[in-house]
Design an enzyme around this catalytic site. Structure first.
Site, short mmCIF file in Angstrom:
data_model
loop_
_atom_site.label_atom_id
_atom_site.label_comp_id
_atom_site.label_asym_id
_atom_site.label_seq_id
_atom_site.Cartn_x
_atom_site.Cartn_y
_atom_site.Cartn_z
N ASP A 257 23.96 20.24 19.46
CA ASP A 257 24.88 20.54 18.36
C ASP A 257 25.63 21.83 18.61
O ASP A 257 25.04 22.91 18.55
CB ASP A 257 24.10 20.65 17.04
CG ASP A 257 23.52 19.33 16.61
OD1 ASP A 257 22.28 19.24 16.45
OD2 ASP A 257 24.30 18.38 16.45
N ASP B 10 23.18 10.55 12.56
CA ASP B 10 22.78 11.95 12.70
C ASP B 10 22.58 12.63 11.36
O ASP B 10 23.51 12.75 10.57
CB ASP B 10 23.88 12.69 13.49
CG ASP B 10 23.49 14.09 13.89
OD1 ASP B 10 24.39 14.88 14.23
OD2 ASP B 10 22.28 14.40 13.86
#
Ligand code: DX5
Ligand code: ZN
Length: 238
Positions: A39, A182
């Site tokens: 991320d 996600d």
């Protein structure tokens, strides 16, 4: 009845101990995850800052596992060459960025020119149809089941049906792209995402719970997602 459908787990390391990345990677390899989810946040597209291409390159040196970069940055095109050079398998950026469609197309073409997979991430309030102009070019559609920016948030169930929409679109595009989900995905929410036909479950904080065995969580996520899929295909679920 066993299906050919496969569910993979990609570990988001956002909540891991960054002082020991090597240990984190080896723990995830032992836990049986299939991929790593990285991320990248710029403090502008989202109200958090994580890491850049150099850390992606560090993960590349630490493991042969496939790496999926999730760019939560406002200007992916500006940094794309550096993320490509870091060597991940896929790079996804958000369809909501303010850059023009030509810029988004240019980013996807640059990723493909390097032989890597390109994806678009879709936040909870964005319809899946937003990715339609690039459908034939997508290897990944990433359905956000939390608002991007932090790990450890609660799963947004209203996002789950978008998985089936994304799956139908990718099937129609014929490029063999996969749907990733996600945010807040764990052994408690795996069955619902499975029932909508998820391909890749991104699991973060649930894998880094003190005292819990990450491999148990990985196996439960896969098992329950497949159970959800088989029940839905048999017309039993939801
Ligand atoms: C959030 C990130 C996610 C997050 C997932 O913006 O994109 O990848 O780290 O972590 P959990 O599973 O804890 O929601
Ligand atoms: Zn992510």
């Amino acid at each position: 009845m066993t299906s050919e459908h496969q569910v993979l787990v990609s570990a988001s390391i956002l909540n891991a101990d960054f002082s020991r990345l090597d240990r984190v990677v080896h723990k995830m390899e032992r836990a049986g995850v299939d991929r790593l989810h990285l991320d990248v946040m710029d403090g502008h597209f989202v109200d958090n800052i994580t890491f850049g291409p150099d850390v992606v390159a560090a993960f590349r040196r630490l493991t042969d596992m496939p790496l999926d970069v999730h760019l939560m940055i406002s200007e992916p095109v500006r940094y794309m060459d550096r993320f490509i050079a870091a060597g991940p398998q896929t790079i996804s950026f958000h369809v909501e960025i303010e850059e023009g469609d030509e810029q988004k197309t240019a980013a996807i073409e640059a990723i493909h020119a390097a032989g890597q997979g390109a994806g678009l991430a879709v936040s909870p309030d964005t319809p899946v149809s937003a990715v339609d102009p690039w459908l034939s070019e997508l290897d990944v559609i990433m359905i956000m089941s939390v608002y991007p920016g932090w790990g450890g948030q609660g799963f947004i169930p209203e996002a789950a049906p978008k998985i089936a929409e994304a799956r139908a679109r990718l099937a129609g595009a014929g490029r063999g792209g996969l749907v990733h989900v996600d945010g807040g995905v764990n052994s408690k929410t795996a069955e619902i995402v499975g029932s909508y036909g998820i391909d890749v479950c991104i699991v973060g904080s649930a894998l880094f719970q003190r005292g819990s065995d990450a491999s148990d969580e990985v196996n439960l996520v896969k098992e329950r997602a497949l159970r959800g899929f088989e029940a839905a295909t048999a017309g039993l679920a939801r």
